[in-house]
Write a protein that holds these residues in place. Structure first.
Motif, PDB file in Angstrom:
ATOM      1  N   GLU A  47       0.829  -1.212   0.000  1.00 40.76           N
ATOM      2  CA  GLU A  47       0.000   0.000   0.000  1.00 40.76           C
ATOM      3  C   GLU A  47       0.858   1.253   0.000  1.00 40.76           C
ATOM      4  O   GLU A  47       0.605   2.204  -0.759  1.00 40.76           O
ATOM      5  CB  GLU A  47      -0.895   0.015   1.255  1.00 40.76           C
ATOM      6  CG  GLU A  47      -2.106  -0.891   1.163  1.00 40.76           C
ATOM      7  CD  GLU A  47      -3.015  -0.759   2.381  1.00 40.76           C
ATOM      8  OE1 GLU A  47      -4.213  -0.982   2.228  1.00 40.76           O
ATOM      9  OE2 GLU A  47      -2.503  -0.467   3.470  1.00 40.76           O
ATOM     10  N   ALA A  48       1.889   1.260   0.852  1.00 37.82           N
ATOM     11  CA  ALA A  48       2.747   2.441   0.968  1.00 37.82           C
ATOM     12  C   ALA A  48       3.485   2.699  -0.342  1.00 37.82           C
ATOM     13  O   ALA A  48       3.641   3.853  -0.769  1.00 37.82           O
ATOM     14  CB  ALA A  48       3.731   2.250   2.108  1.00 37.82           C
ATOM     15  N   ALA A  49       3.933   1.617  -1.002  1.00 35.30           N
ATOM     16  CA  ALA A  49       4.641   1.778  -2.275  1.00 35.30           C
ATOM     17  C   ALA A  49       3.721   2.396  -3.319  1.00 35.30           C
ATOM     18  O   ALA A  49       4.110   3.257  -4.092  1.00 35.30           O
ATOM     19  CB  ALA A  49       5.171   0.428  -2.754  1.00 35.30           C
ATOM     20  N   MET A  50       2.466   1.971  -3.303  1.00 37.60           N
ATOM     21  CA  MET A  50       1.533   2.424  -4.342  1.00 37.60           C
ATOM     22  C   MET A  50       1.006   3.821  -4.090  1.00 37.60           C
ATOM     23  O   MET A  50       0.593   4.495  -5.006  1.00 37.60           O
ATOM     24  CB  MET A  50       0.377   1.433  -4.478  1.00 37.60           C
ATOM     25  CG  MET A  50       0.858   0.051  -4.889  1.00 37.60           C
ATOM     26  SD  MET A  50      -0.428  -0.946  -5.619  1.00 37.60           S
ATOM     27  CE  MET A  50      -0.318  -0.453  -7.299  1.00 37.60           C
ATOM     28  N   THR A  51       0.979   4.256  -2.838  1.00 36.90           N
ATOM     29  CA  THR A  51       0.391   5.564  -2.550  1.00 36.90           C
ATOM     30  C   THR A  51       1.418   6.631  -2.218  1.00 36.90           C
ATOM     31  O   THR A  51       1.090   7.808  -2.183  1.00 36.90           O
ATOM     32  CB  THR A  51      -0.575   5.469  -1.356  1.00 36.90           C
ATOM     33  OG1 THR A  51       0.164   4.976  -0.223  1.00 36.90           O
ATOM     34  CG2 THR A  51      -1.745   4.553  -1.649  1.00 36.90           C
ATOM     35  N   GLY A  52       2.659   6.230  -1.954  1.00 35.17           N
ATOM     36  CA  GLY A  52       3.667   7.207  -1.571  1.00 35.17           C
ATOM     37  C   GLY A  52       3.482   7.696  -0.144  1.00 35.17           C
ATOM     38  O   GLY A  52       4.100   8.681   0.272  1.00 35.17           O
ATOM     39  N   SER A  53       2.641   6.995   0.639  1.00 35.22           N
ATOM     40  CA  SER A  53       2.261   7.501   1.967  1.00 35.22           C
ATOM     41  C   SER A  53       3.379   7.390   2.990  1.00 35.22           C
ATOM     42  O   SER A  53       3.324   8.042   4.035  1.00 35.22           O
ATOM     43  CB  SER A  53       1.024   6.760   2.480  1.00 35.22           C
ATOM     44  OG  SER A  53       1.304   5.367   2.571  1.00 35.22           O
ATOM     45  N   ALA A  54       4.395   6.550   2.709  1.00 32.79           N
ATOM     46  CA  ALA A  54       5.456   6.347   3.702  1.00 32.79           C
ATOM     47  C   ALA A  54       6.238   7.631   3.971  1.00 32.79           C
ATOM     48  O   ALA A  54       6.847   7.774   5.028  1.00 32.79           O
ATOM     49  CB  ALA A  54       6.401   5.231   3.257  1.00 32.79           C
ATOM     50  N   SER A  55       6.191   8.566   3.036  1.00 30.34           N
ATOM     51  CA  SER A  55       6.904   9.845   3.239  1.00 30.34           C
ATOM     52  C   SER A  55       6.395  10.568   4.467  1.00 30.34           C
ATOM     53  O   SER A  55       7.122  11.344   5.085  1.00 30.34           O
ATOM     54  CB  SER A  55       6.708  10.761   2.036  1.00 30.34           C
ATOM     55  OG  SER A  55       7.065  10.103   0.862  1.00 30.34           O
ATOM     56  N   GLY A  56       5.142  10.309   4.821  1.00 30.23           N
ATOM     57  CA  GLY A  56       4.546  10.999   5.966  1.00 30.23           C
ATOM     58  C   GLY A  56       4.711  10.250   7.273  1.00 30.23           C
ATOM     59  O   GLY A  56       4.187  10.667   8.312  1.00 30.23           O
ATOM     60  N   TRP A  57       5.444   9.128   7.278  1.00 26.53           N
ATOM     61  CA  TRP A  57       5.588   8.346   8.510  1.00 26.53           C
ATOM     62  C   TRP A  57       6.544   9.022   9.476  1.00 26.53           C
ATOM     63  O   TRP A  57       7.665   9.408   9.081  1.00 26.53           O
ATOM     64  CB  TRP A  57       6.116   6.954   8.196  1.00 26.53           C
ATOM     65  CG  TRP A  57       5.130   6.044   7.501  1.00 26.53           C
ATOM     66  CD1 TRP A  57       3.797   6.277   7.311  1.00 26.53           C
ATOM     67  CD2 TRP A  57       5.411   4.794   6.911  1.00 26.53           C
ATOM     68  NE1 TRP A  57       3.229   5.231   6.628  1.00 26.53           N
ATOM     69  CE2 TRP A  57       4.188   4.306   6.365  1.00 26.53           C
ATOM     70  CE3 TRP A  57       6.560   4.021   6.769  1.00 26.53           C
ATOM     71  CZ2 TRP A  57       4.107   3.076   5.711  1.00 26.53           C
ATOM     72  CZ3 TRP A  57       6.470   2.793   6.117  1.00 26.53           C
ATOM     73  CH2 TRP A  57       5.260   2.332   5.593  1.00 26.53           C
ATOM     74  N   PRO A  58       6.159   9.134  10.754  1.00 29.47           N
ATOM     75  CA  PRO A  58       7.105   9.676  11.728  1.00 29.47           C
ATOM     76  C   PRO A  58       8.227   8.661  11.989  1.00 29.47           C
ATOM     77  O   PRO A  58       8.026   7.472  11.748  1.00 29.47           O
ATOM     78  CB  PRO A  58       6.240   9.876  12.975  1.00 29.47           C
ATOM     79  CG  PRO A  58       5.104   8.922  12.820  1.00 29.47           C
ATOM     80  CD  PRO A  58       4.875   8.746  11.362  1.00 29.47           C
ATOM     81  N   PRO A  59       9.385   9.100  12.497  1.00 28.17           N
ATOM     82  CA  PRO A  59      10.503   8.181  12.739  1.00 28.17           C
ATOM     83  C   PRO A  59      10.125   6.976  13.593  1.00 28.17           C
ATOM     84  O   PRO A  59      10.568   5.861  13.344  1.00 28.17           O
ATOM     85  CB  PRO A  59      11.541   9.055  13.451  1.00 28.17           C
ATOM     86  CG  PRO A  59      11.252  10.435  12.966  1.00 28.17           C
ATOM     87  CD  PRO A  59       9.779  10.499  12.768  1.00 28.17           C
ATOM     88  N   SER A  60       9.270   7.217  14.607  1.00 24.96           N
ATOM     89  CA  SER A  60       8.895   6.100  15.493  1.00 24.96           C
ATOM     90  C   SER A  60       8.190   5.001  14.702  1.00 24.96           C
ATOM     91  O   SER A  60       8.371   3.815  14.970  1.00 24.96           O
ATOM     92  CB  SER A  60       7.984   6.597  16.623  1.00 24.96           C
ATOM     93  OG  SER A  60       6.848   7.225  16.065  1.00 24.96           O
ATOM     94  N   TYR A  61       7.422   5.393  13.689  1.00 24.62           N
ATOM     95  CA  TYR A  61       6.712   4.418  12.880  1.00 24.62           C
ATOM     96  C   TYR A  61       7.656   3.701  11.929  1.00 24.62           C
ATOM     97  O   TYR A  61       7.549   2.499  11.711  1.00 24.62           O
ATOM     98  CB  TYR A  61       5.569   5.088  12.116  1.00 24.62           C
ATOM     99  CG  TYR A  61       4.559   4.101  11.583  1.00 24.62           C
ATOM    100  CD1 TYR A  61       4.478   3.819  10.225  1.00 24.62           C
ATOM    101  CD2 TYR A  61       3.707   3.410  12.445  1.00 24.62           C
ATOM    102  CE1 TYR A  61       3.564   2.901   9.743  1.00 24.62           C
ATOM    103  CE2 TYR A  61       2.798   2.487  11.968  1.00 24.62           C
ATOM    104  CZ  TYR A  61       2.735   2.242  10.612  1.00 24.62           C
ATOM    105  OH  TYR A  61       1.833   1.309  10.138  1.00 24.62           O
TER     106      TYR A  61
END
Lengths: 57, 157, 670
Positions: free
Chosen positions: C50-64
């Motif tokens: 999911e993260a690869a397809m949406t690019g959402s990982a850019s918004g993950w905080p370091p703890s995540y």
């Protein structure tokens, strides 16, 4: 990328109701550019002004 | 009247109340105490205030063996007598033990003897096992494996 | 536009280092089943897809970000690559890849994209432009399917079906666009200078505009906060369900032990009673008793006892003459009475005879060996009973321990999420409430109104007044017309699309559900409403719900022209075997590529049916290389071409290995 035909038909219909059918193609194009990320929010101003001019006529 | 040590009911309450217990009445426990008592030749100071009535006759499972129990008492009494066995002695003992009018075949004297053995047997059992296991199967196993081997030994029988 | 998933590769992350490759075909539907024991990292992989397809990982905080580190063998970096094939009608197909690079030193992720082989890997998340509209969260969730999605589409308290349609056809973009237009208009027109007479109204308008910005920010914040909360809620809900189902597995075991225990107990009770009954016969207790009683018998024989009855002597004393004809005088009678005192009465004689008879009879029956056998058997039964009882007790203790702590923590988090989500949704509802008079609100201070629609109307009214004075009314009208067109067209398009997709769903449903199963999509509203004829139902059976969900997803994909594969987590977990067999028969008809993440307990009914009805199936089993999984490693096929081994993971594509694989580990979260 083209706007889905259902949406473009709906835009034409709504333009008819607002009595701005002459602006329907421009509005469809504007929406198309927005959906495919060609128009980030910063550069929306100029195309909008163009649309207003068209709608005002 | 069969009379049992007044502490038996409390001591054996879990055994008597266990689901599917083989001990239908206190007489069942009385019998096990009697066998130990007669096996150890134990009939200590017996006081009437230390026993309670249970039942005046045998329950059905014991009926088949009433003659044997009477014979056991006779044998025990004859063994205790240190004089030579004679016909008169045997006859006399049988007369004193047997009561033809009682369904148990036991005279008052015989009841008294049996109650004393049961009393003594319970004291011996309780000494070995102050707190019986709550499961009847564990108690029966202990009775057979631990208690009975101490009874009817050569020095006593 | 056709998108086929080619596979993925993971390195240095919490799931094992593995490479999975699929063989999608344009000629026929391809199905791939990926089987992993619990705790391998199935949820991690799905989240990364999911993260690869949406690019959402850019918004993950370091703890995540740090949660993806391999805790068994931590390294500074990790990578996830996702590869797929993109085919347009007018273009050749091309490979597209997204790569997420994890930096566990600083807790960040970076993307790279391969969109053009001639250009190579470029920095950033840069999908092909034709894919961008379909790579929003709400779109990706349509084809990357978690198990609970099925229920959500039918849930009348959720709007998943509507959100999916809006996302796929750009209607959610329309809502954003309207906001931008408003914001842009305010920016442009706030620079207008007016005469002093109008400054009061300008100030009033500015106050309302500022207040609306505040409310919109609040709305955006709430929506932004709700998204991960809802995701966590879905996961938590699934975990609670899994725990409950794990408990039900434990309960089944408990019931099995209880039945076994009861059977043993019954037999033991019978054996105990039998053993006690054997003790009622004293001759069975000790051979000393037997020998003493036989001694008594012998003495009685020796002394000819019981002998003559005392009754004889009583009768003699009453007779005139003795049997020897002597006259019975007083002296004779007295002597007879004295000497006959030891003779037994008739009744006593009967008893003595009874004693003698029983001694013989019971001696013959007495068998010390038999008694010993009875008690040996009792001992053995006690041992067996105790053994099963210990196993049962240990199981109950374990159940209680597991249920107590795990249950408490899970339920606490679940309840907290429910309360938090309800609170935020309530606040959103207030913000979007249209009820009330804008004229009344206009008379008060802006901060007294927390309803965005009312604030909008106040602003509109003030703008109009100012525009009249400023002669910018025409521009205001143009803006308002544009927004009306956009909003109205969005509404019309949504309604038309819902009808169209509803019809498409029903066409697909007919192909999927078994004959004789009466079910149709009655309406696609915020949720999907199902039923048949005049009957409407809030939900169907497990199998029906899955069929509806798959029909909806594939209808949406087909209609949008972006045919993504269906990637489904636990595709058949909620289904009984019969429903699984039906789905297995029809899966090839549902979509061009299906990837199902399954556990071993889902195979029953499903895999056999799939094998019989589909040609292009890939069977993949994946597990960690740890000591607990030794048993799997020892069962790997000899054909090494079907086995891929890394430092910490193994992938096997052998069908027999797949079929025979059974998870031996305790339930563990992924």
């Amino acid at each position: 990328m083209n706007v889905d035909s259902t949406l473009s038909d709906a835009i034409k219909k709504a333009c008819n109701e607002e009595e701005i059918s002459h602006a329907s193609d421009a509005i469809i194009k504007f929406v198309e550019r927005y959906i495919s990320n060609e128009l980030p929010s910063k550069s929306i101003s100029t195309p909008l002004q163009d649309l207003y001019e068209l709608i005002k006529d | 009247m069969f009379k049992i040590h007044k502490d038996v009911k409390n001591w054996a309450k879990h055994l008597l109340k266990a689901k599917e217990t083989p001990f239908d009445t206190q007489l069942d426990l009385y019998y096990l105490c009697f066998i130990v008592g007669i096996g150890l030749c134990k009939s200590p100071n017996y006081k009437s205030e230390h026993v309670v009535d249970i039942i005046p006759r045998y329950t059905q499972p014991f009926q088949n063996y009433r003659e044997i129990y009477a014979a056991l008492l006779i044998v025990s009494e004859l063994r205790n007598a240190s004089i030579e066995m004679t016909k008169e002695l045997v006859s006399k003992k049988m007369t004193s033990i047997l009561d033809t009018y009682d369904s148990t075949h036991l005279s008052d004297e015989a009841f008294g003897l049996m109650n004393q053995y049961a009393f003594g047997g319970f004291e011996a059992i309780r000494k070995e096992l102050p707190n019986p296991p709550p499961n009847p199967h564990d108690f029966i196993k202990w009775y057979y494996d631990v208690m009975l081997p101490k009874c009817f030994t050569d020095d006593k029988w | 536009m056709n998108i086929q998933l080619l596979g993925w590769k993971t390195t240095g992350l919490r799931c094992p280092d593995t490479e999975i490759q699929f063989n999608p075909s344009t000629a026929e539907s391809s199905i791939s089943l990926v089987q992993m024991p619990n705790g391998t990292g199935k949820s991690t992989i799905i989240e990364l897809i999911e993260a690869a397809m949406t690019g959402s990982a850019s918004g993950w905080p370091p703890s995540y970000v740090m949660e993806f580190i391999n805790t068994d063998n931590p390294s500074d970096f990790g990578t996830f690559e996702l590869h797929f094939n993109l085919s347009n009608v007018d273009q050749k197909s091309r490979k597209v890849s997204f790569q997420i690079d994890f930096d566990f030193v600083v807790g960040t992720v970076t993307y790279s994209t391969l969109e053009n082989v001639n250009v190579g890997l470029v920095d950033g998340w840069e999908p092909p432009s034709e894919l961008i509209p379909f790579l929003k969260d709400d779109c990706v969730q349509v084809f990357v399917f978690k198990g609970d999605k099925v229920e959500h589409l039918l849930d009348k308290n959720r709007a998943d079906a509507e959100m999916s349609i809006k996302a796929f056809f750009g209607l959610s973009n329309i809502d954003e666009l309207c906001d931008h237009i408003e914001t842009e208009f305010q920016k442009v027109n706030s620079g207008i200078k007016t005469e002093q007479g109008h400054s009061k109204k300008e100030n009033q308008l500015n106050d309302w505009i500022l207040h609306r910005r505040l409310l919109k920010d609040r709305e955006k914040t709430l929506e932004h906060e709700l998204k991960p909360l809802r995701s966590r809620y879905d996961e938590s809900h699934l975990k609670v369900q899994k725990l409950m189902s794990g408990q039900s597995v434990n309960n089944e075991k408990k019931e099995k032990y209880e039945t076994e225990l009861n059977n043993y107990k019954n037999n033991l009770d019978k054996a105990t009673r039998y053993a006690f009954d054997s003790l009622r016969n004293p001759l069975f207790i000790s051979n000393k008793i037997t020998s003493r009683l036989n001694e008594l018998h012998n003495n009685l024989e020796k002394f000819k006892l019981p002998g003559t009855s005392s009754v004889f002597f009583d009768e003699l004393c009453n007779a005139d003459n003795c049997i020897c004809d002597r006259i019975m005088d007083e002296k004779s009678i007295s002597a007879i009475k004295k000497n006959s005192a030891g003779f037994l009465s008739d009744n006593q004689i009967n008893i003595v005879n009874g004693i003698k008879g029983d001694i013989i009879e019971f001696t013959n029956l007495a068998d010390e060996t038999k008694n010993k056998n009875i008690f040996d058997e009792l001992n053995a039964m006690i041992k067996n009973y105790n053994s099963i009882n210990n196993t049962y007790t240990a199981h109950i203790t374990k159940m209680k321990e597991e249920a107590t702590e795990k249950h408490r923590i899970l339920m606490e988090e679940y309840e907290y999420l429910v309360v938090d989500i309800q609170k935020k949704e309530g606040m959103l509802k207030v913000l979007n409430n249209q009820e009330g008079s804008y004229k009344e609100a206009k008379k008060k201070r802006p901060k007294d109104c927390n309803q965005i629609p009312i604030v909008d109307k106040v602003i509109e009214s003030l703008e109009e007044e100012i525009a009249l004075a400023n002669d910018t009314l025409k521009e205001l009208n143009a803006k308002n017309k544009l927004i009306n067109v956009l909003k109205q067209s969005s509404k019309i398009a949504l309604s038309d699309l819902k009808i169209e997709i509803g019809k498409k769903c029903n066409e697909k449903l007919k192909a999927i559900i078994p004959e004789g199963d009466w079910l149709e999509v009655k309406e696609v509203d915020k949720n999907i409403k199902i039923g048949y004829g005049d009957r409407t139902q809030s939900r169907g059976s497990g199998g029906q719900n899955v069929a509806v969900a798959y029909s909806f997803a594939t209808s949406l994909l087909e209609r949008s022209g972006a045919e993504f594969p269906l990637i489904v987590d636990h595709p058949v977990t909620a289904l009984m075997d019969s429903a699984r067999r039906e789905l297995g028969k029809k899966l090839a008809n549902i979509c061009h590529q299906f990837i199902g993440f399954i556990i071993d307990t889902e195979k029953s009914g499903f895999v056999e049916s799939l094998s019989t009805n589909s040609k292009n199936i890939k069977y993949i089993t994946m597990f960690k290389k740890i000591s607990a999984n030794e048993i799997y490693m020892s069962n790997l096929p000899k054909d090494t071409s079907k086995v891929y081994k890394s430092e910490n993971g193994i992938v096997c594509t052998d069908k027999d290995f797949f079929d025979n694989f059974e998870d031996v580990n305790e339930y563990e979260e992924d």
